[in-house]
Structures are given as C-alpha cells and as structure tokens.
Write an enzyme that holds these catalytic residues in place. Sequence first.
Site, PDB file in Angstrom:
ATOM      1  N   CYS A   1      35.662  46.807  38.922  1.00  0.00           N
ATOM      2  CA  CYS A   1      34.664  47.654  38.260  1.00  0.00           C
ATOM      3  C   CYS A   1      33.248  47.268  38.666  1.00  0.00           C
ATOM      4  CB  CYS A   1      34.835  47.664  36.752  1.00  0.00           C
ATOM      5  SG  CYS A   1      34.418  46.141  35.918  1.00  0.00           S
TER       6      CYS A   1
ATOM      7  N   CYS B   1      30.592  46.187  34.591  1.00  0.00           N
ATOM      8  CA  CYS B   1      31.109  45.364  33.508  1.00  0.00           C
ATOM      9  C   CYS B   1      29.986  44.493  32.931  1.00  0.00           C
ATOM     10  CB  CYS B   1      32.221  44.453  34.010  1.00  0.00           C
ATOM     11  SG  CYS B   1      33.635  45.356  34.636  1.00  0.00           S
TER      12      CYS B   1
ATOM     13  N   CYS C   1      38.918  48.152  34.399  1.00  0.00           N
ATOM     14  CA  CYS C   1      38.774  48.730  35.724  1.00  0.00           C
ATOM     15  C   CYS C   1      37.954  50.007  35.561  1.00  0.00           C
ATOM     16  CB  CYS C   1      40.113  48.961  36.430  1.00  0.00           C
ATOM     17  SG  CYS C   1      41.196  50.182  35.683  1.00  0.00           S
TER      18      CYS C   1
END
Length: 140
Positions: free
Chosen positions: A88, A92, A14
């Site tokens: 996120c 990512c 996250c």
Amino acid sequence: MSTPAPRPSVLFVCVHNAGRSQMGAAFLTRLGGDQVEVRSAGSAPADAVNPAVVQAMAEVGIDISAETPKVLTTEAVQSSDVVITMGCGDACPVFPGKQYLDWQLDDPAGQGVDAVRPIRDAIEQQVRDLLAELGITAAV
C-alpha cells in the site's frame, strides 16, 4: 492469580482490501483462533473481494465469500499492535510504538486462481511465522 496477557491485535493492509489482506486476515483468524484480534482494510477499497481469491481460499477450506473490503482508518491502525502492509506504499499511516511489517507479495488483482495459489500459500507461511513470533501456537 495473574491476569492473562491481552490478545495482540493485527491489521492487514493492502490497497483494495480484496486479495492479499483478506487472505492474511482469514489465515490468521483460522490459525490464531481467539488468541489474536484480526482486522483488514484497504487504502482504496474495492467493491468486492477478488473472486479468484475467494476460490483459492475455498480450496484450503476457508470461506471468505461473505467478506467485504473495508476502508483503512487511522483508528484501525492506532488500535493495532502489528500492522502488516502488502503493497500500500505511502497510503498507510505510521504511528510510533507499532510494529510494522511489509510483506512483499504479488498483487492477485486481475489474476486467475492459478496465479493466486502461490500468493495464498506464501501468505499462509508468513502468517504461521508471525504466530510463532507472537508466541501463539497455530490452531491447525
């Protein structure tokens, strides 16, 4: 004599690595035991784990007070079999051959423990579902 299958590696990601990903990693560690390798990280890690998250996890008997947010690295993603993102977005990194799951969960940042409890409970259920998908029997 057959060799045992390698343990699956799961990475929870996250933004701040201070709430959802910490809870996911803690539940998977508790429920998966030594049958799974668990990591968590954040694209922009906070200085500390959210105190309301620490309190909510303590209520279910899991102490994460000593955990610290970690920065997301390319190596962590590359060495994981399953990457679970929790809000996120594009931060990512994506690599072929990995299983990506995006868990849509409210962000506990700035929330009190009353708001964190339902997020915690949803994460526990999703971790239990993940273990079943991986063919791992939950420890508790």
